[in-house]
Write a protein that holds these residues in place. Structure first.
Motif, PDB file in Angstrom:
ATOM      1  N   LEU A   1       0.821  -1.213   0.000  1.00  0.00           N
ATOM      2  CA  LEU A   1       0.000   0.000   0.000  1.00  0.00           C
ATOM      3  C   LEU A   1       0.855   1.262   0.000  1.00  0.00           C
ATOM      4  O   LEU A   1       0.584   2.204  -0.735  1.00  0.00           O
ATOM      5  CB  LEU A   1      -0.936   0.002   1.204  1.00  0.00           C
ATOM      6  CG  LEU A   1      -2.051  -1.039   1.187  1.00  0.00           C
ATOM      7  CD1 LEU A   1      -2.824  -0.997   2.495  1.00  0.00           C
ATOM      8  CD2 LEU A   1      -2.972  -0.822   0.020  1.00  0.00           C
ATOM      9  N   SER A   2       1.892   1.281   0.825  1.00  0.00           N
ATOM     10  CA  SER A   2       2.694   2.503   0.931  1.00  0.00           C
ATOM     11  C   SER A   2       3.624   2.689  -0.253  1.00  0.00           C
ATOM     12  O   SER A   2       3.672   3.777  -0.844  1.00  0.00           O
ATOM     13  CB  SER A   2       3.489   2.494   2.229  1.00  0.00           C
ATOM     14  OG  SER A   2       4.425   1.443   2.228  1.00  0.00           O
ATOM     15  N   ILE A   3       4.351   1.669  -0.627  1.00  0.00           N
ATOM     16  CA  ILE A   3       5.319   1.809  -1.716  1.00  0.00           C
ATOM     17  C   ILE A   3       4.647   1.677  -3.070  1.00  0.00           C
ATOM     18  O   ILE A   3       4.843   2.508  -3.957  1.00  0.00           O
ATOM     19  CB  ILE A   3       6.456   0.775  -1.568  1.00  0.00           C
ATOM     20  CG1 ILE A   3       7.262   1.077  -0.315  1.00  0.00           C
ATOM     21  CG2 ILE A   3       7.353   0.784  -2.792  1.00  0.00           C
ATOM     22  CD1 ILE A   3       8.303   0.037   0.008  1.00  0.00           C
ATOM     23  N   GLY A   4       3.867   0.625  -3.226  1.00  0.00           N
ATOM     24  CA  GLY A   4       3.268   0.374  -4.534  1.00  0.00           C
ATOM     25  C   GLY A   4       2.187   1.354  -4.911  1.00  0.00           C
ATOM     26  O   GLY A   4       2.197   1.935  -5.990  1.00  0.00           O
ATOM     27  N   VAL A   5       1.241   1.550  -4.015  1.00  0.00           N
ATOM     28  CA  VAL A   5       0.110   2.415  -4.335  1.00  0.00           C
ATOM     29  C   VAL A   5       0.439   3.876  -4.026  1.00  0.00           C
ATOM     30  O   VAL A   5       0.222   4.758  -4.859  1.00  0.00           O
ATOM     31  CB  VAL A   5      -1.158   1.956  -3.571  1.00  0.00           C
ATOM     32  CG1 VAL A   5      -2.315   2.878  -3.852  1.00  0.00           C
ATOM     33  CG2 VAL A   5      -1.510   0.526  -3.950  1.00  0.00           C
TER      34      VAL A   5
ATOM     35  N   PHE B   1       5.209  -3.471 -10.971  1.00  0.00           N
ATOM     36  CA  PHE B   1       6.657  -3.592 -11.007  1.00  0.00           C
ATOM     37  C   PHE B   1       7.238  -4.021  -9.667  1.00  0.00           C
ATOM     38  O   PHE B   1       8.154  -4.834  -9.597  1.00  0.00           O
ATOM     39  CB  PHE B   1       7.257  -2.256 -11.454  1.00  0.00           C
ATOM     40  CG  PHE B   1       8.752  -2.225 -11.481  1.00  0.00           C
ATOM     41  CD1 PHE B   1       9.458  -2.900 -12.461  1.00  0.00           C
ATOM     42  CD2 PHE B   1       9.461  -1.516 -10.520  1.00  0.00           C
ATOM     43  CE1 PHE B   1      10.837  -2.870 -12.481  1.00  0.00           C
ATOM     44  CE2 PHE B   1      10.835  -1.478 -10.541  1.00  0.00           C
ATOM     45  CZ  PHE B   1      11.527  -2.155 -11.522  1.00  0.00           C
ATOM     46  N   VAL B   2       6.693  -3.481  -8.570  1.00  0.00           N
ATOM     47  CA  VAL B   2       7.274  -3.717  -7.249  1.00  0.00           C
ATOM     48  C   VAL B   2       6.647  -4.922  -6.540  1.00  0.00           C
ATOM     49  O   VAL B   2       7.232  -5.459  -5.599  1.00  0.00           O
ATOM     50  CB  VAL B   2       7.177  -2.434  -6.400  1.00  0.00           C
ATOM     51  CG1 VAL B   2       5.808  -2.261  -5.789  1.00  0.00           C
ATOM     52  CG2 VAL B   2       8.242  -2.385  -5.345  1.00  0.00           C
ATOM     53  N   ALA B   3       5.499  -5.388  -6.982  1.00  0.00           N
ATOM     54  CA  ALA B   3       4.801  -6.488  -6.299  1.00  0.00           C
ATOM     55  C   ALA B   3       5.600  -7.794  -6.241  1.00  0.00           C
ATOM     56  O   ALA B   3       5.608  -8.457  -5.194  1.00  0.00           O
ATOM     57  CB  ALA B   3       3.435  -6.720  -6.927  1.00  0.00           C
ATOM     58  N   PRO B   4       6.297  -8.231  -7.296  1.00  0.00           N
ATOM     59  CA  PRO B   4       7.071  -9.478  -7.180  1.00  0.00           C
ATOM     60  C   PRO B   4       8.181  -9.413  -6.132  1.00  0.00           C
ATOM     61  O   PRO B   4       8.431 -10.383  -5.419  1.00  0.00           O
ATOM     62  CB  PRO B   4       7.656  -9.686  -8.578  1.00  0.00           C
ATOM     63  CG  PRO B   4       6.756  -8.933  -9.476  1.00  0.00           C
ATOM     64  CD  PRO B   4       6.274  -7.760  -8.688  1.00  0.00           C
ATOM     65  N   ALA B   5       8.828  -8.253  -6.020  1.00  0.00           N
ATOM     66  CA  ALA B   5       9.870  -8.120  -5.003  1.00  0.00           C
ATOM     67  C   ALA B   5       9.276  -8.152  -3.602  1.00  0.00           C
ATOM     68  O   ALA B   5       9.843  -8.762  -2.690  1.00  0.00           O
ATOM     69  CB  ALA B   5      10.637  -6.818  -5.213  1.00  0.00           C
ATOM     70  N   LEU B   6       8.125  -7.535  -3.424  1.00  0.00           N
ATOM     71  CA  LEU B   6       7.470  -7.568  -2.123  1.00  0.00           C
ATOM     72  C   LEU B   6       6.949  -8.960  -1.796  1.00  0.00           C
ATOM     73  O   LEU B   6       6.900  -9.347  -0.633  1.00  0.00           O
ATOM     74  CB  LEU B   6       6.343  -6.533  -2.079  1.00  0.00           C
ATOM     75  CG  LEU B   6       6.793  -5.071  -2.143  1.00  0.00           C
ATOM     76  CD1 LEU B   6       5.584  -4.151  -2.223  1.00  0.00           C
ATOM     77  CD2 LEU B   6       7.655  -4.729  -0.950  1.00  0.00           C
ATOM     78  N   LEU B   7       6.566  -9.718  -2.816  1.00  0.00           N
ATOM     79  CA  LEU B   7       6.143 -11.103  -2.605  1.00  0.00           C
ATOM     80  C   LEU B   7       7.303 -11.942  -2.093  1.00  0.00           C
ATOM     81  O   LEU B   7       7.165 -12.709  -1.132  1.00  0.00           O
ATOM     82  CB  LEU B   7       5.593 -11.691  -3.906  1.00  0.00           C
ATOM     83  CG  LEU B   7       5.182 -13.141  -3.860  1.00  0.00           C
ATOM     84  CD1 LEU B   7       3.849 -13.279  -3.155  1.00  0.00           C
ATOM     85  CD2 LEU B   7       5.102 -13.705  -5.251  1.00  0.00           C
ATOM     86  N   ALA B   8       8.464 -11.797  -2.723  1.00  0.00           N
ATOM     87  CA  ALA B   8       9.648 -12.526  -2.263  1.00  0.00           C
ATOM     88  C   ALA B   8      10.051 -12.085  -0.859  1.00  0.00           C
ATOM     89  O   ALA B   8      10.470 -12.904  -0.035  1.00  0.00           O
ATOM     90  CB  ALA B   8      10.802 -12.314  -3.238  1.00  0.00           C
TER      91      ALA B   8
ATOM     92  N   PHE C   1      -5.613  -5.233  -5.953  1.00  0.00           N
ATOM     93  CA  PHE C   1      -5.152  -3.917  -6.375  1.00  0.00           C
ATOM     94  C   PHE C   1      -4.754  -3.889  -7.849  1.00  0.00           C
ATOM     95  O   PHE C   1      -4.241  -2.890  -8.329  1.00  0.00           O
ATOM     96  CB  PHE C   1      -3.970  -3.452  -5.525  1.00  0.00           C
ATOM     97  CG  PHE C   1      -4.372  -2.911  -4.198  1.00  0.00           C
ATOM     98  CD1 PHE C   1      -4.953  -1.667  -4.090  1.00  0.00           C
ATOM     99  CD2 PHE C   1      -4.198  -3.664  -3.065  1.00  0.00           C
ATOM    100  CE1 PHE C   1      -5.340  -1.164  -2.864  1.00  0.00           C
ATOM    101  CE2 PHE C   1      -4.574  -3.183  -1.832  1.00  0.00           C
ATOM    102  CZ  PHE C   1      -5.155  -1.931  -1.731  1.00  0.00           C
ATOM    103  N   GLY C   2      -4.934  -4.977  -8.539  1.00  0.00           N
ATOM    104  CA  GLY C   2      -4.622  -5.023  -9.960  1.00  0.00           C
ATOM    105  C   GLY C   2      -3.155  -5.188 -10.268  1.00  0.00           C
ATOM    106  O   GLY C   2      -2.701  -4.837 -11.355  1.00  0.00           O
TER     107      GLY C   2
END
Length: 197
Positions: free
Chosen positions: A54-58, A80-87, A151-152
């Motif tokens: 929420l803070s970084i991505g959105v 772009f940032v979601a895969p890194a946050l998933l890991a 969040f798409g």
């Protein structure tokens, strides 16, 4: 002969037979019973990667223009940032459980001394604790993927293939965390190393 109550419902028995003794499931069951009273710790760990998204991505994503993807198509910053946050979610779930919790059980709780008085061996303890760390990390990953999809941040069903890779990341960090924790003698080296995560 003892019966297992929670563990067979949580993970398949073939996991225990493929990677070691069935007795390691008893340690997973013990952790499940212990976390019934500490559910707030699990819940807070689930929300941490979501708050990052929420803070970084959105939040930050509103200020950053689209990023060019590998095929030249524009990709939003959240995607772009979601895969890194998933890991990161998989790593943090496994690392925190395999470092701080295990250190407390070794040094202060003396849990493993009591467990070793039972038929469980050192290998069973290691498999049980790594299995529990993987379950905790997987819980964080599944929750994060659900929120990211809402969040798409996911475009296709191929995103579900990120689950096995995230579990593999959790396995690597759980094993590394457990191995290094067994050499620690106090909280200080662990706290210093956590400053760099």
């Amino acid at each position: 002969m003892t019966t297992l109550t929670y563990a067979p419902r949580a993970i398949p028995i073939s996991f225990a037979f493929a990677f070691g003794s069935k007795r390691s499931l008893h340690l997973i069951e013990r952790n499940m019973l212990a976390y019934r009273r500490m559910w707030l710790i699990l819940l807070s760990g689930v929300f941490e990667p979501v708050f990052y998204l929420l803070s970084i991505g959105v939040g930050l994503g509103k200020l950053i223009p689209n990023v060019t993807g590998p095929s030249g198509t524009p990709v939003t910053y959240v995607e772009f940032v979601a895969p890194a946050l998933l890991a990161t979610a998989a790593m943090q779930g496994a690392v925190f459980d395999s470092t701080f919790n295990i250190f407390f059980k070794i040094k202060y709780g003396k849990n493993y001394e009591a467990i070793l008085a039972t038929p469980l061996g050192v290998g069973d303890i290691a498999l049980g604790e790594i299995g529990w760390a993987l379950m905790r990390g997987s819980l964080y990953v599944v929750t994060f993927l659900a929120v990211a999809a809402s969040f798409g941040a996911t475009r296709s069903w191929w995103t579900l293939l990120a689950l096995p890779s995230a579990v593999l990341i959790g396995f690597a960090f759980a094993g590394l965390g457990m191995a290094t924790t067994t050499f620690m003698r106090s909280w200080h080296p662990m706290l210093k190393s956590m400053l760099f995560l």
